[in-house]
Motif scaffolding. Sequence first.
Motif, PDB file in Angstrom:
ATOM      1  N   ARG A 170     -15.041  28.363 -58.690  1.00 40.88           N
ATOM      2  CA  ARG A 170     -13.972  28.941 -59.518  1.00 40.88           C
ATOM      3  C   ARG A 170     -12.939  27.890 -59.928  1.00 40.88           C
ATOM      4  NH1 ARG A 170     -11.394  34.292 -57.357  1.00 40.88           N
ATOM      5  NH2 ARG A 170     -13.455  34.989 -57.980  1.00 40.88           N
ATOM      6  N   THR A 171     -12.518  27.028 -58.981  1.00 46.18           N
ATOM      7  CA  THR A 171     -11.526  26.008 -59.339  1.00 46.18           C
ATOM      8  C   THR A 171     -12.135  24.969 -60.271  1.00 46.18           C
ATOM      9  OG1 THR A 171     -11.974  24.713 -57.327  1.00 46.18           O
ATOM     10  CG2 THR A 171     -10.143  26.292 -57.249  1.00 46.18           C
ATOM     11  N   ARG A 172     -13.385  24.601 -60.023  1.00 46.85           N
ATOM     12  CA  ARG A 172     -14.047  23.630 -60.907  1.00 46.85           C
ATOM     13  C   ARG A 172     -14.185  24.195 -62.317  1.00 46.85           C
ATOM     14  NH1 ARG A 172     -16.145  19.242 -59.153  1.00 46.85           N
ATOM     15  NH2 ARG A 172     -17.832  19.174 -60.674  1.00 46.85           N
ATOM     16  N   LYS A 173     -14.519  25.466 -62.416  1.00 45.28           N
ATOM     17  CA  LYS A 173     -14.656  26.100 -63.720  1.00 45.28           C
ATOM     18  C   LYS A 173     -13.310  26.149 -64.450  1.00 45.28           C
ATOM     19  CE  LYS A 173     -17.410  29.667 -64.294  1.00 45.28           C
ATOM     20  NZ  LYS A 173     -17.965  31.038 -64.271  1.00 45.28           N
ATOM     21  N   ALA A 174     -12.245  26.448 -63.716  1.00 46.58           N
ATOM     22  CA  ALA A 174     -10.915  26.509 -64.319  1.00 46.58           C
ATOM     23  C   ALA A 174     -10.486  25.143 -64.856  1.00 46.58           C
ATOM     24  CB  ALA A 174      -9.893  27.024 -63.307  1.00 46.58           C
ATOM     25  N   LEU A 211     -12.486  16.924 -60.989  1.00 48.16           N
ATOM     26  CA  LEU A 211     -13.890  17.297 -61.094  1.00 48.16           C
ATOM     27  C   LEU A 211     -14.814  16.280 -60.422  1.00 48.16           C
ATOM     28  CD1 LEU A 211     -13.943  18.707 -64.720  1.00 48.16           C
ATOM     29  CD2 LEU A 211     -14.056  20.016 -62.576  1.00 48.16           C
ATOM     30  N   ALA A 212     -14.371  15.018 -60.404  1.00 48.61           N
ATOM     31  CA  ALA A 212     -15.165  13.960 -59.770  1.00 48.61           C
ATOM     32  C   ALA A 212     -14.976  13.957 -58.254  1.00 48.61           C
ATOM     33  CB  ALA A 212     -14.789  12.602 -60.350  1.00 48.61           C
ATOM     34  N   GLY A 213     -14.000  14.720 -57.775  1.00 48.19           N
ATOM     35  CA  GLY A 213     -13.763  14.792 -56.340  1.00 48.19           C
ATOM     36  C   GLY A 213     -12.908  13.657 -55.799  1.00 48.19           C
ATOM     37  N   VAL A 214     -12.156  13.013 -56.676  1.00 46.54           N
ATOM     38  CA  VAL A 214     -11.295  11.887 -56.257  1.00 46.54           C
ATOM     39  C   VAL A 214     -10.050  12.404 -55.613  1.00 46.54           C
ATOM     40  CG1 VAL A 214      -9.946   9.936 -57.093  1.00 46.54           C
ATOM     41  CG2 VAL A 214     -12.176  10.405 -58.066  1.00 46.54           C
TER      42      VAL A 214
END
Length: 66
Positions: free
Chosen positions: A29-33, A63-66
């Motif tokens: 959900r957070t990635r989609k937002a 999105l890259a997880g940094v």
Amino acid sequence: MHLKRGSIEQACATWHRAIDHMDGVRSVRTRKAVSRMCGDLARFRARGLRCVADLHERGRDFLAGV
């Protein structure tokens, strides 16, 4: 809502706060937002607004997880 009203700077500020609150949360959900936010910003990047460029970069990092 801010973006639809033409208040790009306010929209960026709101999205920055939202990403602050998502810190440490990794869900679909957070990635989609964040992905949708980056898509919404795409049409404004060509205008050269600093707030848009900063937010887009922050979204990519999220999105890259940094």
